[in-house]
Design an enzyme around this catalytic site. Structure first.
Site, PDB file in Angstrom:
ATOM      1  N   THR A 195      40.512  44.185  41.207  1.00  0.00           N
ATOM      2  CA  THR A 195      39.323  43.656  41.884  1.00  0.00           C
ATOM      3  C   THR A 195      39.670  42.777  43.081  1.00  0.00           C
ATOM      4  OG1 THR A 195      39.290  41.761  40.395  1.00  0.00           O
ATOM      5  CG2 THR A 195      37.935  43.663  39.777  1.00  0.00           C
ATOM      6  N   ASP A 196      40.918  42.289  43.130  1.00  0.00           N
ATOM      7  CA  ASP A 196      41.283  41.337  44.190  1.00  0.00           C
ATOM      8  C   ASP A 196      41.049  41.890  45.591  1.00  0.00           C
ATOM      9  OD1 ASP A 196      42.013  39.589  42.226  1.00  0.00           O
ATOM     10  OD2 ASP A 196      44.175  39.710  42.589  1.00  0.00           O
ATOM     11  N   THR A 252      43.577  44.985  36.853  1.00  0.00           N
ATOM     12  CA  THR A 252      43.319  44.402  35.532  1.00  0.00           C
ATOM     13  C   THR A 252      42.775  45.427  34.544  1.00  0.00           C
ATOM     14  OG1 THR A 252      42.970  42.200  36.429  1.00  0.00           O
ATOM     15  CG2 THR A 252      41.873  42.671  34.352  1.00  0.00           C
TER      16      THR A 252
HETATM   17  N1  ASP Z   1      42.379  40.025  39.045  1.00  0.00           N
HETATM   18  C1  ASP Z   1      42.670  41.308  39.556  1.00  0.00           C
HETATM   19  C2  ASP Z   1      41.806  42.366  38.923  1.00  0.00           C
HETATM   20  O1  ASP Z   1      40.733  42.025  38.553  1.00  0.00           O
HETATM   21  C3  ASP Z   1      44.082  41.668  39.587  1.00  0.00           C
HETATM   22  C4  ASP Z   1      44.259  42.774  40.595  1.00  0.00           C
HETATM   23  O2  ASP Z   1      43.560  42.805  41.593  1.00  0.00           O
HETATM   24  O3  ASP Z   1      45.092  43.635  40.355  1.00  0.00           O
HETATM   25  O4  ASP Z   1      42.126  43.506  38.793  1.00  0.00           O
END
Ligand code: ASP
EC number: 3.5.1.1
Length: 341
Positions: A92-93, A16
């Site tokens: 973050t995933d 993200t």
């Molecule tokens: N929601 C995720 C992020 O915060 C998407 C990912 O992991 O690419 O980056």
């Protein structure tokens, strides 16, 4: 405090923090590490020299063990060249898994700091620049040397082996339920309040692409049929059990069979607290399962347990080595080590 001579490498993986709007709607990884660094207000004023390495531009969900092995090699090379610290930006995933992988695989004095963002750069109050600035300051700081891999997010510093993503959207999503954060950034300076013990793997272990570690979660009324279909298809298994390490009675036979063939690790689906060893005596209890040769994950979360088991199996570790490694990483006592059945 970082000196004006400090050099930090920023390695971009996507996520993200690096996403921009796509023509078809939604956002997707697009920005390079150089673009991320250029967008951080105040970074130039720190006096820290930044090197960038564009490594991947993918969502966190698409990262693989092969990517992480190559990432660990890249970080080793950067540190051998003399950088004072490394920042990894990513989705973050999967940070709670990638950070622990790096913590196990890298035994370097330089800080390795993983960060990302919850609000993408097109949104008001995007958190990527603040997280990246805090991560660079942490990576440049002598106070974070020899701490291994840490996750810096929302001005908190978390140990890789504890940190969890706890919320789908909030910018304060990262937490360390067992023990709290290692420290905080105060007025831009990392302050370490807690210390933990790390257990990095010996150097020189390859991550074998063919190692498969499954993760199954105990759920109410599950008849355990799917467990018998795993036999022959996994090299190891992590059970995210109820509470302090319990499964439905229907799981006992299939788990017993699996544990005679491959390492089966007993962790808790609750997300904090240890698996017990000596309290409950019903069929499917922690005592029953440990007596059947399941390996106690202790305080280690099931996601972390899967990363550790993958690393151990990649190193062709035997059952005793696996049990001892989990006793160390899960903070169980030596008396908790059960012999192979
Ligand atoms: N929601 C995720 C992020 O915060 C998407 C990912 O992991 O690419 O980056």
């Amino acid at each position: 405090m970082p000196t004006s001579q400090s050099t930090v490498a920023v390695v971009g993986l996507g996520g993200t923090i690096a996403m921009t709007a796509t023509p078809d709607g939604g956002v997707a990884p697009a920005l390079s590490a150089e673009q991320l660094v250029a967008a951080v207000p105040g970074l130039a004023d720190t006096g820290i020299t930044i090197e960038v390495a564009d490594f991947r531009r993918v969502p966190g969900a698409s990262l693989t063990f092969a990517d992480l092995t190559a990432l660990a090699d890249t970080i080793r090379r950067l540190c051998a060249k003399g950088v004072d610290g490394v920042v990894v930006t990513q989705g973050t995933d999967t940070i709670e898994e990638t950070a622990y992988f790096l913590d196990l695989r890298l035994d370097l004095p330089q800080p390795v700091v993983v960060t990302g963002a919850m609000r993408n750069p097109t949104l008001a109050g995007a958190d990527g620049p603040a997280n990246l600035l805090a991560a660079v300051r942490t990576a440049a700081s002598p106070t974070t040397r020899n701490l291994g891999c840490v996750v810096v997010f929302a001005d908190e510093i978390h140990a890789a082996h504890r940190v969890r993503k706890t919320h789908t959207t909030t910018c304060a999503t990262f937490a360390s339920p067992d023990g709290g954060p290692l420290g905080h950034l105060v007025e831009g300076t990392p302050r370490i309040l807690n210390h933990t013990t790390r257990h990095p793997m010996p150097a020189g272990i390859d991550t074998r692409g063919d190692v498969r570690v499954g993760l199954v979660t105990a759920t109410l009324g599950d008849d355990g049929h799917h467990l018998s279909t795993l036999d022959g298809h996994v090299d190891g298994l992590v059970v995210a059990a109820f509470g302090a390490g319990h499964v439905p009675a229907t799981w006992i036979d299939p788990l017993d069979k699996l544990a005679r063939r491959v390492p089966v690790v007993l962790a808790s689906r609750t997300g904090s607290g240890p698996v017990l060893t000596a309290t409950y005596g019903f069929p499917g209890s922690e005592r029953d399962l440990l007596d059947r040769g399941l390996v106690n994950a202790g305080f280690l979360h099931p996601l972390k347990a899967r990363i550790l088991l993958h690393a151990l199996l990649s190193a062709d570790a035997d059952h005793d080595t696996i049990t001892a490694a989990f006793a160390d990483a899960g903070h169980t006592t030596p008396g908790d080590r059960h012999p192979q059945p």
